[in-house]
Write an enzyme that holds these catalytic residues in place. Structure first.
Site, short mmCIF file in Angstrom:
data_model
loop_
_atom_site.label_atom_id
_atom_site.label_comp_id
_atom_site.label_asym_id
_atom_site.label_seq_id
_atom_site.Cartn_x
_atom_site.Cartn_y
_atom_site.Cartn_z
NE ARG A 128 -4.31 -1.19 0.27
CZ ARG A 128 -4.66 -2.69 -0.38
NH1 ARG A 128 -3.48 -2.90 -1.17
NH2 ARG A 128 -5.55 -3.20 -0.08
CD GLU A 182 -3.85 2.79 -5.47
OE1 GLU A 182 -2.44 2.90 -5.26
OE2 GLU A 182 -4.50 1.89 -5.49
CG HIS A 230 -3.66 -1.11 -6.68
ND1 HIS A 230 -3.90 -0.17 -5.46
CD2 HIS A 230 -3.35 -2.51 -6.34
CE1 HIS A 230 -4.17 -1.39 -4.65
NE2 HIS A 230 -4.00 -2.55 -5.04
C1 8YV Z 1 -7.35 -4.75 -5.16
C2 8YV Z 1 -5.78 -5.30 -3.39
O1 8YV Z 1 -8.23 -5.26 -4.31
O2 8YV Z 1 -5.75 -7.39 -2.62
C3 8YV Z 1 -5.54 -6.22 -2.16
O3 8YV Z 1 -5.31 -5.81 -1.22
O4 8YV Z 1 -5.22 -4.05 -3.21
C4 8YV Z 1 -6.11 -5.66 -4.70
O5 8YV Z 1 -6.23 -6.82 -4.93
C5 8YV Z 1 -7.60 -4.98 -6.38
O6 8YV Z 1 -7.09 -3.98 -7.17
C6 8YV Z 1 -9.13 -4.97 -6.74
O7 8YV Z 1 -9.68 -3.79 -6.74
#
Ligand code: 8YV
Length: 315
Positions: free
Chosen positions: A234, A263, A281
């Site tokens: 993150r 983002e 991402h």
């Molecule tokens: C997002 C993610 O959820 O698993 C995570 O924590 O950040 C990603 O897999 C993905 O961009 C789906 O919106």
């Protein structure tokens, strides 16, 4: 039987939307122009929230949904959901671990290799005729044999380290305590000491208040002018201002980033830097993994409303 009402925070692909629509009455928050009015209207009947990792669910939603029982997150990271507030209100939270681990690790390693070997620029070199007009592409940096530090040896960190060991890299890692790892992986708990030891620093920590800006100016200084930071976790784990300054001053060699503060908008200073590989991402962004994630979101909700044990619960 009436279908439970679910607040849907973000878009899902059709193969996820279909089964959700079949099992539940989905209320598409992301399509509402006036979000507050939408919440005020549907909130009282909402029993569940389906969201995505980076979108989470906020207090305004919890307040507007007094009958909320469960939040199902499409993503392993649930830092955008106030889990403590959910627990206090007796709301269950689920996520999608394991199914995405290898894809996120693959992307992180690919980002490191591509950036170190200048592959994006090299592709451009071929396409724009520079190979013909200017000759050989400028030399790049080797990856194998170098030192990699993995900050956070959870599921994804371990998968990254395993891959890098297979690339003949020297693996060190940090975690709250030493983990059960191959003998030649070195445990270095402190982030600055790990950076000092490393040529490549992978950030694979689950984000929390405690890890916020764990990569700061001091850690970047310790990484040094030949070092590269790779973030597949993150954005909040890195002090982005300090990172931009380090990149602009060339006090680190480069970065490969899949996540950004604010983002999908990102600080335009990143766009001026060739030393950064930018990704949108999409660590988990393969058909196979996203389908498995969508199925878990659905199956956790179904399990909850059938009074069955949750498959992947957070709290
Ligand atoms: C997002 C993610 O959820 O698993 C995570 O924590 O950040 C990603 O897999 C993905 O961009 C789906 O919106």
């Amino acid at each position: 039987m009436t279908k439970p009402d679910i607040l849907q925070v973000g878009y899902y692909p059709e193969w996820d939307q279909g089964p959700l629509d079949a099992a539940f009455t989905m209320h598409k928050y992301f399509e509402a122009e006036d979000k507050a009015a939408f919440l005020a209207k549907v909130g009282p009947k909402i029993k569940g929230i389906a969201t995505r990792g980076e979108l989470g669910a906020d207090k305004a939603m919890f307040d507007a949904c007094p009958n909320l029982e469960v939040v199902s997150v499409y993503g392993v990271g649930y830092d955008a959901v106030d889990v403590a507030a959910c627990t206090a209100r007796g709301i269950h939270v689920t996520n999608t671990p394991d199914v995405l681990t290898n894809d996120v690790a693959d992307l992180g390693v690919a980002m490191m290799l591509a950036q170190s070997r200048g592959m994006i620029g090299a592709s451009q070199w071929v396409r724009d005729g520079s190979w013909v007009s200017k000759g050989l592409y400028p030399l790049q940096s080797r990856v194998w044999g170098k030192k990699v530090g993995v900050l956070g040896l959870g599921r994804i960190g371990y998968a990254v380290a395993k891959r890098l060991a297979a690339f003949d890299m020297d693996v060190a890692y940090s975690a709250s305590s030493p983990k059960d790892t191959p003998e030649d992986w070195t445990f270095i708990q402190d982030a600055t000491a790990l950076a000092e030891h490393s040529d490549f620093l992978f950030v694979t920590l689950a984000a929390s208040a405690e890890t916020r800006h764990i990569i700061n100016a001091d850690v970047l200084k310790a990484l040094g002018p030949n070092g590269m930071v790779i973030n597949i976790s993150r954005a909040a784990n890195i002090d982005e201002e300090a990172l931009l300054t380090a990149l602009e001053n060339q006090s680190i060699a480069g970065a490969a980033l899949d996540v950004f503060e604010g983002e999908p908008d990102l600080n335009p200073r990143f766009l001026a830097l060739d030393s950064v590989m930018l990704q949108p991402h999409h660590g988990s962004g393969t058909y196979e993994t996203r389908k498995a994630m969508g199925k878990l979101v659905h199956d956790n909700l179904v399990a909850h409303f059938a009074n069955q044990p949750l498959l992947t619960k957070v709290n």
